[in-house]
Each structure stands twice: as structure tokens, then as C-alpha cells.
Design a protein around this motif. Structure first.
Motif, mmCIF file in Angstrom:
data_model
loop_
_atom_site.group_PDB
_atom_site.id
_atom_site.type_symbol
_atom_site.label_atom_id
_atom_site.label_comp_id
_atom_site.label_asym_id
_atom_site.label_seq_id
_atom_site.Cartn_x
_atom_site.Cartn_y
_atom_site.Cartn_z
ATOM 1 N N ALA A 148 17.052 3.154 -6.170
ATOM 2 C CA ALA A 148 16.916 3.140 -4.662
ATOM 3 C C ALA A 148 15.652 3.741 -4.214
ATOM 4 O O ALA A 148 15.326 3.663 -3.030
ATOM 5 N N GLU A 149 14.747 4.288 -5.239
ATOM 6 C CA GLU A 149 13.363 4.698 -4.775
ATOM 7 C C GLU A 149 12.297 3.854 -5.110
ATOM 8 O O GLU A 149 11.116 4.184 -4.953
ATOM 9 N N ARG A 150 12.794 2.778 -5.554
ATOM 10 C CA ARG A 150 11.594 1.737 -5.868
ATOM 11 C C ARG A 150 10.850 1.296 -4.673
ATOM 12 O O ARG A 150 11.401 0.958 -3.606
ATOM 13 N N ASP A 195 0.853 -1.247 0.058
ATOM 14 C CA ASP A 195 -0.018 0.048 -0.035
ATOM 15 C C ASP A 195 0.636 1.148 0.057
ATOM 16 O O ASP A 195 1.862 1.269 0.723
ATOM 17 N N GLY A 196 0.676 2.189 -0.953
ATOM 18 C CA GLY A 196 1.184 3.315 -1.063
ATOM 19 C C GLY A 196 2.808 3.342 -1.461
ATOM 20 O O GLY A 196 3.344 4.383 -1.504
ATOM 21 N N GLU A 197 3.004 2.090 -2.092
ATOM 22 C CA GLU A 197 4.238 2.040 -2.710
ATOM 23 C C GLU A 197 4.162 1.658 -4.462
ATOM 24 O O GLU A 197 3.358 1.014 -4.557
ATOM 25 N N GLN A 198 5.381 2.006 -4.934
ATOM 26 C CA GLN A 198 5.186 1.862 -6.360
ATOM 27 C C GLN A 198 6.412 1.057 -6.995
ATOM 28 O O GLN A 198 7.510 1.517 -7.164
ATOM 29 N N PRO A 199 6.412 -0.131 -7.110
ATOM 30 C CA PRO A 199 7.664 -1.136 -7.448
ATOM 31 C C PRO A 199 8.213 -0.660 -8.757
ATOM 32 O O PRO A 199 9.193 -1.005 -9.093
ATOM 33 N N LEU A 200 7.156 -0.226 -9.697
ATOM 34 C CA LEU A 200 7.511 -0.165 -11.135
ATOM 35 C C LEU A 200 7.671 1.282 -11.435
ATOM 36 O O LEU A 200 7.415 1.559 -12.703
ATOM 37 N N ASN A 201 7.541 2.113 -10.585
ATOM 38 C CA ASN A 201 7.014 3.638 -10.964
ATOM 39 C C ASN A 201 8.083 4.517 -10.202
ATOM 40 O O ASN A 201 7.703 4.894 -9.069
#
Length: 385
Positions: A270-272, A259-265
Motif C-alpha cells: 500500500a505504501e509503494r 520524483d519523490g517516490e520509491q517503487p522498491l522501498n
């Protein structure tokens, strides 16, 4: 016993002397006993061993109703709630009216030597007053059984009605039956084989290396500074993948993002963001770091790597061929750490016709814990009928 550590370690809830005669004690409350020096199978020695243990129920006058419960790798002696305010890890099996009925049996659970829940381990003070740390000797499950036999003597238990355990606890139960067959009437070996396989050793080595390569590990002498929490958490992640089935992980998490995270964006690696399964493993690692010592994790993992009931006994079949013990063998159908076929090989090495009971669970290896009701029914029809 004082445990020296740089972070909180699961505390002994209450400490008291071992009673000189069998009396009713508080159920599920930790006590400790000093069982003396211990010469170790690999050649080392502990000059004095303290064991933490808990009991439930009352020991009969003849000592014949005692049941030993053996915990798994990162478990403790707190197998059931009893009079404490903390749930036990096998509450579904142990208690008044349950399969291991504490109105009928005197149940004992012992924290293994090398652990960090009240028994002598790497965080304990050595004779010079400093934590053992890197100096802690190599221990085996056979050493653990030898220490536990002394505690049984202190408690007035000459023979266990049954010794029961799952995973590393099952390996410990099997070692008890092989080392002290005259002291074990019945033995339940659940979700583990007769010895650690090459794959199990390989998975274990990855875990111990994860800890050892943490910069804070300092060869095991970290008690005056930061603990190797990152390494311990990574070790737990590796282990936990093997504790759960592929199907269970897929059904729970699939490829869903946390929730609230973007593995592909993300603009950079480091920001994945994380997938849900990554968050789950992070959570498992963080939980263990709060309650377990990294050196104990290594010591007990290496003890389990050394597990081989046939070592020095002419092999597995020779070690068990004449055993008078009544065995109960069970496997979790979806276990990918200790495969059901390994339970079948163990059963075939035992005298007589010993069936392998199957625990149906989508969970995987941890099914020996999560399916307590199902396991309890199997045990009640056999060992505890």
C-alpha cells in the motif's frame, strides 16, 4: 441542449440556431441543430436528436466546397481554433493556408450522437426529463452517419468534397462513404481498418468493464450522485497504453521512479511509490475524467466495437467494390492498436489501385494526431492538391 451530469461536462461554448441560408458564422464556435427522430440499426430509437457542430470558412453557393472532419473516440467537434480561444485537436491541418484551407473550403466537424459535448447522449434528458442513463439505446457508426446526413441537409450540403478522420473518426468517414457514396467525393481513412478485430474488441471490453465495475456506476444511472470516475480513469489508462508504442514509452520513462517516490522501498504494498509511467497513466486518466462522461465512453466504445463496413453488405469487398469515392488510406507505422496491415487489407478491397500512405512516428497510434504536418503533406499531394 442541457446536459445533466453530476460533474462538469465539456460545455457548448455558444449555442445558436442553424442558419436558414449559408452565411459566414464564427469559426470554431459550437452550435447545435435538432435533426429529428432517429430509428437505430440495432432496433432502438431516439425520439429527437440534437447534434453539436462547428464550422470554419464559407460555404460556396453550390455547396461543393464542404469538408467533413470526424473526431476520434473522446474527441469533440472543436477540430481547429478559428475564432475561439481554445486550441483544436487538428490545428496543424485546418486553417487559412493549411492543408485543409479554410479560405478555400467550408469545414464542418460534428460531435457524434452518443457523445457528451453537446450532441444527444446518455447524459441528455430523455422524454421524461431525466437523463437517459442506462436507457440510452445502442448506437452504431452507421446511425451516426445517418444523423449527420440530416445536418448536412440542413446546412445545404448535398455532397462533401471530402470526409476525413483518424481512428474512430476514420471509421466514421469510411461508413459515410459506404452509406452515402453519392454524397462523398473523397474520403480519408486514417489509422483504422475496415472492421474492428477480435483484439480491438477485447481491449475495448476491458475498458467498458472497468467503468461498469466501478461501484459508483450504478448500471449507468449515476447522474444524481457520484460519477464512476475511478472506472473511467482506469478505462483511459487501458486505452492509452494501446495509443502509444512500446518504444515511445520505454524512451520516455524506462524504469525510472516518479520524483519523490520509491517503487522498491516500502514497508507494504500500500505504501509503494510509482514508476514514472504509472504517474503518466494516472495523469491521462485524471484528464479524461474532467471532460468526459462515463456512459458516453461506453456508448462510443461499443459503437466502435461494432464497426464493420461490410456488415449487411455482403462483406467488405462487396460493400466497396463499386464505390465512386476517391479514397486516401494512411497508417501509422508504429501503430499497435490498428496495425498497418489492416489499412493494407482495406486498401486492397477498394476498387482500383489505392496505395497505403505511411506516417512515420515513434509515438504509435496517436501519431495521426501528433504528426499533423506530415499527414498534411500527404493529404495535400493527394486529396487536397
Amino acid at each position: 441542449m442541457t446536459i445533466a451530469a453530476s460533474r462538469p461536462v465539456t460545455a457548448v461554448r455558444h449555442t445558436a440556431a442553424v442558419p436558414s441560408a449559408p452565411v459566414r458564422e464564427l469559426d470554431g464556435v459550437t452550435r447545435t441543430a435538432v435533426v429529428g427522430p432517429l430509428a437505430l440499426e440495432a432496433g432502438g430509437k431516439l425520439p429527437e436528436v440534437t447534434l453539436a457542430y462547428e464550422t470554419w470558412g464559407t460555404l460556396d453557393a453550390d455547396g461543393g466546397n464542404a469538408v467533413l472532419i470526424q473526431h476520434a473516440l473522446t474527441g469533440s467537434a472543436h477540430a481547429a481554433r478559428g475564432d475561439s480561444d481554445e486550441d483544436g485537436w487538428w490545428d496543424g491541418l485546418i486553417g487559412p493556408g493549411r492543408t485543409i484551407d479554410t479560405d478555400r473550403f467550408f469545414v464542418v466537424s460534428i460531435n457524434i450522437v452518443g457523445g457528451c459535448n453537446g450532441s444527444t447522449g446518455p447524459a441528455s434528458p430523455a422524454p421524461d426529463g431525466r437523463p437517459w442513463g442506462s436507457r440510452f439505446p445502442f448506437i452504431t457508426l452507421r446511425d451516426a452517419a445517418a444523423a449527420e446526413a440530416r445536418l448536412a441537409d440542413r446546412l445545404g450540403i448535398r455532397q462533401w468534397f471530402a470526409v476525413v478522420g483518424g481512428s474512430m473518426g476514420g471509421a466514421r468517414a469510411l461508413e459515410w462513404a459506404a452509406t452515402f457514396p453519392e454524397r462523398v467525393r473523397k474520403c480519408a481513412v486514417i489509422a483504422v481498418g475496415a472492421h474492428s478485430t477480435a483484439e480491438q474488441i477485447a481491449l475495448a471490453q476491458a475498458q467498458t468493464l472497468a467503468i461498469r465495475q466501478d461501484p459508483d456506476f450504478r448500471d449507468g444511472d449515476y447522474y444524481d450522485g457520484a460519477a464512476p470516475e475511478s472506472g473511467l480513469a482506469l478505462a483511459r489508462r487501458i486505452a492509452h497504453i494501446s495509443y502509444r508504442s512500446e518504444a515511445e514509452l520505454e524512451a520516455r520513462f524506462s524504469r525510472k521512479a516518479q520524483d519523490g517516490e520509491q517503487p522498491l522501498n516500502a514497508a507494504s504494498l500500500a505504501e509503494r511509490g510509482r514508476y514514472q509511467v504509472e504517474s503518466y497513466l494516472d495523469h491521462q486518466g485524471a484528464k479524461l475524467v474532467r471532460r468526459f462522461d462515463a456512459n458516453s465512453y461506453i456508448a462510443l466504445t461499443e459503437a466502435l466495437m461494432s464497426h464493420d463496413v461490410g456488415r449487411g453488405r455482403g462483406g467488405v469487398e462487396a460493400a466497396l467494390a463499386d464505390s465512386p469515392v476517391e479514397f486516401f488510406i494512411a497508417a501509422v507505422e508504429t501503430d499497435r492498436l490498428y496495425l498497418p496491415v489492416q489499412s493494407a487489407v482495406l486498401a486492397a478491397a477498394l476498387p482500383g489501385e489505392v496505395p497505403v500512405h505511411h506516417i512515420a512516428s515513434a509515438i504509435g497510434h496517436d501519431g495521426f494526431l501528433t504528426e499533423a504536418e506530415q499527414l498534411g503533406a500527404l493529404l495535400k499531394r493527394t486529396l487536397f492538391s
